[in-house]
Motif scaffolding. Structure first.
Motif, PDB file in Angstrom:
ATOM      1  N   ARG A 111      54.997  37.255  43.235  1.00 30.37           N
ATOM      2  CA  ARG A 111      55.827  38.407  43.333  1.00 30.37           C
ATOM      3  C   ARG A 111      56.868  38.534  42.311  1.00 30.37           C
ATOM      4  O   ARG A 111      56.953  39.805  41.553  1.00 30.37           O
ATOM      5  N   ALA A 112      57.352  37.408  41.569  1.00 29.93           N
ATOM      6  CA  ALA A 112      58.164  37.365  40.336  1.00 29.93           C
ATOM      7  C   ALA A 112      57.425  37.884  39.245  1.00 29.93           C
ATOM      8  O   ALA A 112      57.661  38.757  38.346  1.00 29.93           O
ATOM      9  N   ALA A 113      56.041  37.617  39.058  1.00 27.85           N
ATOM     10  CA  ALA A 113      55.083  37.926  37.985  1.00 27.85           C
ATOM     11  C   ALA A 113      54.741  39.552  38.019  1.00 27.85           C
ATOM     12  O   ALA A 113      54.869  40.057  37.218  1.00 27.85           O
ATOM     13  N   ARG A 143      49.247  26.428  38.767  1.00 27.38           N
ATOM     14  CA  ARG A 143      49.803  25.664  40.173  1.00 27.38           C
ATOM     15  C   ARG A 143      48.878  26.049  41.270  1.00 27.38           C
ATOM     16  O   ARG A 143      48.673  25.279  42.043  1.00 27.38           O
ATOM     17  N   TYR A 144      48.444  27.194  41.363  1.00 22.68           N
ATOM     18  CA  TYR A 144      47.548  27.785  42.300  1.00 22.68           C
ATOM     19  C   TYR A 144      46.448  28.477  41.972  1.00 22.68           C
ATOM     20  O   TYR A 144      45.982  29.633  41.963  1.00 22.68           O
ATOM     21  N   PRO A 145      45.415  27.715  41.145  1.00 25.34           N
ATOM     22  CA  PRO A 145      44.023  28.079  40.508  1.00 25.34           C
ATOM     23  C   PRO A 145      43.245  28.900  41.683  1.00 25.34           C
ATOM     24  O   PRO A 145      42.668  30.082  41.085  1.00 25.34           O
ATOM     25  N   GLN A 146      43.023  28.547  42.523  1.00 23.14           N
ATOM     26  CA  GLN A 146      42.055  29.120  43.543  1.00 23.14           C
ATOM     27  C   GLN A 146      42.617  30.479  44.104  1.00 23.14           C
ATOM     28  O   GLN A 146      41.914  31.421  44.000  1.00 23.14           O
ATOM     29  N   GLN A 147      44.000  30.541  44.399  1.00 24.57           N
ATOM     30  CA  GLN A 147      44.811  31.806  44.929  1.00 24.57           C
ATOM     31  C   GLN A 147      44.528  32.721  43.611  1.00 24.57           C
ATOM     32  O   GLN A 147      44.199  33.989  43.951  1.00 24.57           O
ATOM     33  N   ALA A 148      44.755  32.066  42.595  1.00 21.82           N
ATOM     34  CA  ALA A 148      44.965  33.138  41.435  1.00 21.82           C
ATOM     35  C   ALA A 148      43.550  33.786  41.093  1.00 21.82           C
ATOM     36  O   ALA A 148      43.465  34.840  40.790  1.00 21.82           O
ATOM     37  N   ALA A 149      42.486  32.985  41.277  1.00 28.58           N
ATOM     38  CA  ALA A 149      41.128  33.546  41.024  1.00 28.58           C
ATOM     39  C   ALA A 149      40.707  34.611  42.020  1.00 28.58           C
ATOM     40  O   ALA A 149      40.168  35.792  41.536  1.00 28.58           O
ATOM     41  N   GLU A 193      42.637  36.442  43.675  1.00 26.37           N
ATOM     42  CA  GLU A 193      43.419  37.517  43.486  1.00 26.37           C
ATOM     43  C   GLU A 193      43.451  38.360  42.165  1.00 26.37           C
ATOM     44  O   GLU A 193      44.023  39.287  42.154  1.00 26.37           O
ATOM     45  N   GLY A 194      42.526  38.044  41.403  1.00 30.24           N
ATOM     46  CA  GLY A 194      42.133  38.731  40.109  1.00 30.24           C
ATOM     47  C   GLY A 194      43.200  38.528  38.997  1.00 30.24           C
ATOM     48  O   GLY A 194      43.310  39.539  38.375  1.00 30.24           O
ATOM     49  N   VAL A 195      43.817  37.248  38.946  1.00 31.58           N
ATOM     50  CA  VAL A 195      44.794  37.245  37.900  1.00 31.58           C
ATOM     51  C   VAL A 195      44.274  37.031  36.510  1.00 31.58           C
ATOM     52  O   VAL A 195      44.801  37.885  35.694  1.00 31.58           O
ATOM     53  N   PRO A 196      42.970  36.679  36.395  1.00 30.27           N
ATOM     54  CA  PRO A 196      42.492  36.675  34.743  1.00 30.27           C
ATOM     55  C   PRO A 196      42.360  38.007  34.497  1.00 30.27           C
ATOM     56  O   PRO A 196      42.653  38.214  33.421  1.00 30.27           O
ATOM     57  N   GLY A 197      42.005  39.113  35.306  1.00 30.85           N
ATOM     58  CA  GLY A 197      41.925  40.452  34.790  1.00 30.85           C
ATOM     59  C   GLY A 197      43.151  40.967  34.539  1.00 30.85           C
ATOM     60  O   GLY A 197      43.682  41.854  33.533  1.00 30.85           O
TER      61      GLY A 197
END
Length: 367
Positions: free
Chosen positions: A250-252, A282-288, A290-294
């Motif tokens: 959420r901060a991000a 810290r949370y690579p699976q969640q990030a992937a 949730e579309g964080v790379p995009g």
């Protein structure tokens, strides 16, 4: 069948033993009787609860004895005793008679005084009744005095739980009284309750929840900058918080939302990129998932576009050397972006080869 359940699950006598409360059996017995189903077999757990509940009008609690593993009935305290009269007040609250519960507690205090060991329980029951009646002002005033008087005792967590309920009600739209009518918004009181929790009871589990709730409140209102501050505060003050992943994401998001366009300061984008990078680490699976790379791609494009917009401004202002500097910076720092391609086209139009920025030009501003 007239079955009622003790609202606290067990009374003070039962709480002296490490029994697990299973009061839901009484509810099950009520349902069976109300539906007209055949009576349960004698000796069964439900039968025990049914018989116990039918013996008199007072509620019954059934617990499992950890030694014998048998169901054991805990008989409610007798009326006319401190325990029994307080139990009666709880039953008023259970059936929805909040005002009757408050009056019963007031009678209890007049009868047994403020020095009785159950006095704190009586006050908490009264505040709970005020909350049930949606009289949040009265409940908050009572709990404020309670926390001042009983700070450091085992009652604090329950008092904070009730205060948290009040804060959520105010932040959810409940209004405060003015001239006897509920006219004033209660948001300020709700926020103050949450702040008091974190300031005065930082080691209680409600403290970190209070910060999260405050941040969520600002986020719902679209106040991303304030929300980011609270999420960052949660991360800093409670690094092992159970809400760490949630607060970091959420901060991000909030930092990214604060950036309003390439014409403005890119500091929020830099902050967002840093937080997203930590989240992905810290949370690579969640990030992937949730579309964080995009999101990283979008941030790169936005930061590169800011350089091109700056170059275009200087080009319109007839400062070509400064414009060239920013175009080259976009090419150098953000290769492969749309801004990179745009900068290369403008440099070609200006007849300038794509090279690294000149140090002297950078130092002088290119003018």
């Amino acid at each position: 069948m007239n079955c009622r359940l003790n609202p606290r699950g067990w009374d003070r006598r039962a709480s002296q033993a490490p029994h697990r409360v299973v009061s839901f059996l009484v509810i099950a017995a009520c349902a069976v009787g109300a539906a007209g189903s055949p009576a349960p077999a004698e000796g069964s757990a439900v039968a025990t609860a049914t018989v116990a509940a039918s013996q008199d009008k007072r509620s019954r609690t059934v617990v499992r004895d950890p030694g014998s593993q048998a169901w054991v009935e805990v008989v409610p305290p007798e009326p006319g005793t401190p325990e029994g009269d307080l139990h009666t007040a709880r039953e008023h609250l259970l059936v929805g008679s909040s005002v009757a519960a408050v009056k019963a507690v007031d009678r209890w205090i007049r009868e047994y005084g403020t020095s009785h060991a159950l006095y704190p329980d009586a006050l908490l029951l009264k505040s709970q009744a005020w909350i049930a009646a949606h009289k949040f002002d009265e409940a908050h005033d009572l709990l404020t005095r309670f926390l001042n008087e009983f700070d450091g005792t085992s009652y604090v967590t329950e008092a904070l739980r009730q205060e948290f309920v009040i804060a959520e009600a105010y932040l959810g739209g409940a209004r405060r009284k003015f001239l006897g009518m509920r006219l004033m918004p209660g948001d300020d009181v709700g926020l103050r309750i949450l702040d008091d929790m974190t300031a005065n009871f930082p080691n209680d589990a409600h403290a970190e929840l209070a910060i999260k709730t405050k941040a969520d409140y600002f986020l719902r209102r679209g106040e991303s900058a304030l929300a980011e501050l609270e999420y960052a505060r949660l991360l800093n003050e409670y690094p092992q918080s159970r809400y760490h992943a949630y607060a970091l994401r959420r901060a991000a998001d909030c930092a990214q939302a604060v950036f309003v366009g390439p014409e403005y300061d890119e500091a929020p984008l830099i902050e967002a990129q840093s937080r997203f990078e930590e989240y992905a680490r810290r949370y690579p699976q969640q990030a992937a998932e949730e579309g964080v790379p995009g999101i990283f791609v979008a941030i790169r494009e936005a930061r590169a576009e800011k350089l091109v917009k700056t170059a275009e401004y200087y080009e319109r202002a007839r400062h070509p050397k400064t414009a060239v500097f920013y175009y080259q910076l976009a090419v150098q720092d953000w290769p492969g972006t749309q801004a990179d391609a745009k900068a290369r086209r403008r440099l070609d139009v200006l007849g300038v080869a794509v090279t690294a920025p000149d140090a002297a030009d950078e130092a002088s501003g290119g003018r």
